[in-house]
Design a protein around this motif. Structure first.
Motif, PDB file in Angstrom:
ATOM      1  N   SER A  73      48.743  57.379  39.042  1.00 24.76           N
ATOM      2  CA  SER A  73      50.180  57.587  39.215  1.00 24.76           C
ATOM      3  C   SER A  73      50.528  59.071  39.374  1.00 24.76           C
ATOM      4  CB  SER A  73      50.943  56.996  38.028  1.00 24.76           C
ATOM      5  OG  SER A  73      50.452  57.574  36.839  1.00 24.76           O
ATOM      6  N   CYS A  94      46.092  53.695  52.969  1.00 24.51           N
ATOM      7  CA  CYS A  94      47.188  52.919  52.375  1.00 24.51           C
ATOM      8  C   CYS A  94      46.630  51.768  51.528  1.00 24.51           C
ATOM      9  CB  CYS A  94      48.108  52.365  53.462  1.00 24.51           C
ATOM     10  SG  CYS A  94      48.999  53.676  54.318  1.00 24.51           S
ATOM     11  N   ILE A  95      45.531  51.183  52.003  1.00 22.37           N
ATOM     12  CA  ILE A  95      44.914  50.094  51.237  1.00 22.37           C
ATOM     13  C   ILE A  95      44.338  50.653  49.933  1.00 22.37           C
ATOM     14  CG2 ILE A  95      43.075  48.337  51.314  1.00 22.37           C
ATOM     15  CD1 ILE A  95      43.678  48.375  54.454  1.00 22.37           C
ATOM     16  N   GLN A  97      45.465  53.291  48.398  1.00 25.74           N
ATOM     17  CA  GLN A  97      46.630  53.626  47.561  1.00 25.74           C
ATOM     18  C   GLN A  97      47.075  52.424  46.738  1.00 25.74           C
ATOM     19  OE1 GLN A  97      49.994  52.439  48.522  1.00 25.74           O
ATOM     20  NE2 GLN A  97      50.976  53.476  46.808  1.00 25.74           N
ATOM     21  N   ASP A  98      47.067  51.255  47.374  1.00 29.14           N
ATOM     22  CA  ASP A  98      47.479  50.033  46.676  1.00 29.14           C
ATOM     23  C   ASP A  98      46.434  49.623  45.640  1.00 29.14           C
ATOM     24  OD1 ASP A  98      49.126  47.699  46.265  1.00 29.14           O
ATOM     25  OD2 ASP A  98      47.541  46.580  47.297  1.00 29.14           O
ATOM     26  N   ILE A  99      45.147  49.643  46.030  1.00 25.86           N
ATOM     27  CA  ILE A  99      44.085  49.201  45.108  1.00 25.86           C
ATOM     28  C   ILE A  99      44.094  50.038  43.829  1.00 25.86           C
ATOM     29  CG2 ILE A  99      41.594  49.014  44.735  1.00 25.86           C
ATOM     30  CD1 ILE A  99      41.219  48.537  47.726  1.00 25.86           C
ATOM     31  N   GLY A 101      46.496  51.891  42.626  1.00 22.57           N
ATOM     32  CA  GLY A 101      47.795  51.982  41.958  1.00 22.57           C
ATOM     33  C   GLY A 101      48.368  53.387  41.967  1.00 22.57           C
ATOM     34  N   SER A 103      51.025  54.949  42.797  1.00 18.10           N
ATOM     35  CA  SER A 103      52.347  54.477  43.201  1.00 18.10           C
ATOM     36  C   SER A 103      53.207  55.486  43.950  1.00 18.10           C
ATOM     37  CB  SER A 103      53.092  53.982  41.953  1.00 18.10           C
ATOM     38  OG  SER A 103      52.946  54.939  40.933  1.00 18.10           O
ATOM     39  N   LYS A 104      53.032  56.788  43.696  1.00 20.08           N
ATOM     40  CA  LYS A 104      53.927  57.748  44.383  1.00 20.08           C
ATOM     41  C   LYS A 104      53.246  58.497  45.533  1.00 20.08           C
ATOM     42  CE  LYS A 104      53.187  61.868  41.613  1.00 20.08           C
ATOM     43  NZ  LYS A 104      53.639  63.023  40.953  1.00 20.08           N
ATOM     44  N   ARG A 349      38.088  46.676  39.846  1.00 20.07           N
ATOM     45  CA  ARG A 349      38.828  46.711  41.092  1.00 20.07           C
ATOM     46  C   ARG A 349      38.731  45.394  41.840  1.00 20.07           C
ATOM     47  NH1 ARG A 349      37.186  46.411  45.460  1.00 20.07           N
ATOM     48  NH2 ARG A 349      35.079  47.077  45.043  1.00 20.07           N
ATOM     49  N   LYS A 368      47.468  47.045  36.935  1.00 21.16           N
ATOM     50  CA  LYS A 368      47.018  48.191  37.736  1.00 21.16           C
ATOM     51  C   LYS A 368      46.075  49.065  36.921  1.00 21.16           C
ATOM     52  CE  LYS A 368      49.470  47.885  41.633  1.00 21.16           C
ATOM     53  NZ  LYS A 368      48.872  47.646  42.912  1.00 21.16           N
ATOM     54  N   GLY A 371      47.018  53.232  35.760  1.00 18.80           N
ATOM     55  CA  GLY A 371      48.282  53.670  36.326  1.00 18.80           C
ATOM     56  C   GLY A 371      49.245  54.395  35.447  1.00 18.80           C
TER      57      GLY A 371
END
Ligand code: ACO
Length: 371
Positions: A73, A94-95, A97-99, A101, A103-104, A349, A368, A371
């Protein structure tokens, strides 16, 4: 106040499956003797069916963040340099970033073939130095085994899968990324490419029938180019930083071919002992090769706090570049992340929500990681 971008954490993700030259002898008309004498490569890692470029990138990023003591985070930017992205778009970053977490974080991919990690590191460092961001994760990640033609002995013996990641953090303390040079020569675009699947040659039954969805390479011009630019870029970045080659503790080059490195060493009048080499174990992992080699150098004590290191690479594009850094390490003393921990992070993961709770012994809802 001058800001500096420090390398404060690092991690790798290497598939467990090892493909040796002897295994390749069973697949194409080649020999261990030919591969070792022409390239120096003895074995490489191959991703398992459930591993992808994004999953390897995420594993390396989580290990690097843990090493730096930074939570996902807290990341502002993720750059994934890759030649084998998850898709044409969306970006593999981007993938990731999601895996993880993050978030920003903003996230994008950078395409400069094997030089990509150097360019990405420089971009992230510049963003930190201007004050635009504070913390970045830069990743080189590949599953080249998915885009090479396993019947083409000219290419399939060279490449391997894997990922390496650095965490970059801003500080007023001098050090970290000091200088970089970035170059391209697009007139050589056709000597190393993946011809189909883009807007010029969209995928069709015909492109697949002709194998245009695989890596195509004319090895000799790439070899000639590489032997010229590796020494040239190293000298250029050292001079730009106002230093001399004697100030450099270690060179971490792109791991493509041992003979290319020998020519570079001769050109720089430096002993091979100053070069970090691990291509014998992993082959050419394109964008991942420099961080994988740097992490091994750090873990073996060949790259220590305060050392000046040049990372130098070349690749498709054609591209080449070099980056000079003063090695920092975590802001607070931290040992490298243990391999068992990296394996646990990878299991977490890829586990489903239920399994993840079970592994972590966590109450429901904390899905997450970190995070
Ligand atoms: N096994 C046995 N013989 C082989 C193999 C193989 N795997 N591959 C090629 N040969 C043969 C060729 O067919 C040729 O035979 P011929 O003389 O009868 O035609 C002979 O070996 C010599 O071939 P060359 O291409 O001249 O071999 P060379 O010494 O140049 O080595 C190599 C080839 C290793 C590919 C070298 O040119 C090289 O390393 N080039 C740079 C490649 C590179 O680094 N690419 C990655 C760039 S990074 C990126 O962006 C992905």
């Amino acid at each position: 106040m001058t800001r500096y971008a420090h390398i404060t954490g690092w991690g790798t993700a290497l598939p467990e499956h090892v493909l040796t030259n002897h295994d390749l002898e069973q697949m194409v008309d080649t020999s261990d003797e030919w591969i070792v004498s022409r390239t120096g490569i003895r074995e490489r890692r191959i991703a398992s069916p459930d591993q992808t470029t994004a999953s390897l990138a995420a594993d390396a990023a989580l290990a690097a963040l843990e090493h730096a003591g930074v939570k996902p985070s807290g990341v502002d930017l993720i750059i994934v340099a890759t030649s084998s992205p998850e898709h044409t778009f969306p970006a593999t970053a981007c993938i990731v970033q999601d895996i993880i977490g993050a978030s920003k974080a903003g996230a994008f991919d950078l395409s400069a073939a094997c030089t990509g990690f150097i360019f990405a590191l420089n971009m992230a460092a510049q963003a930190i130095r201007t004050g635009s961001i504070d913390t970045a994760v830069v990743i080189g990640a590949e599953t080249l085994s998915r885009i090479v033609n396993w019947q083409d002995r000219n290419t399939c013996i060279l490449f391997g899968d894997g990922a390496g990641a650095f965490v970059l953090q801003g500080s007023e303390e001098p050090g970290g990324v000091l200088e970089a040079v970035m170059h391209a020569d697009g007139s050589g675009a056709d000597v190393l490419s993946l011809p189909a699947g883009g807007s010029k040659i969209p995928t069709s039954a015909d492109t697949v029938a002709h194998g245009l969805h695989y890596v195509h390479m004319d090895g000799r011009p790439v070899f000639r180019f590489a032997t010229r630019v590796m020494a040239e870029a190293t000298r250029e970045v050292v001079e730009k930083a106002g230093l001399t080659l004697d100030d450099i503790a270690i060179i971490v080059p792109h791991q493509a071919n041992y003979r290319i490195l020998e020519v570079a060493a001769r050109g720089l009048k430096m002993p091979m002992a100053k070069f970090m080499v691990n291509l014998d174990k992993y082959g050419n992992t394109s964008t991942a090769s420099i961080p994988i080699a740097a992490v091994e150098a750090a873990e073996k004590g060949r790259l220590r706090k305060g050392d000046k290191v040049v990372m130098v690479g070349f690749g498709g594009g054609l591209t080449y570049g070099a980056l000079l850094a003063e090695w920092t390490g975590p802001f607070e003393d931290k040992p490298p992340v243990k391999p068992e921990r990296i394996r646990l992070l990878a299991r977490l993961r890829s586990a489903g929500k239920r399994a993840r709770r079970k592994i972590l012994n966590l109450p429901v809802g904390d899905e997450k990681l970190g995070g």
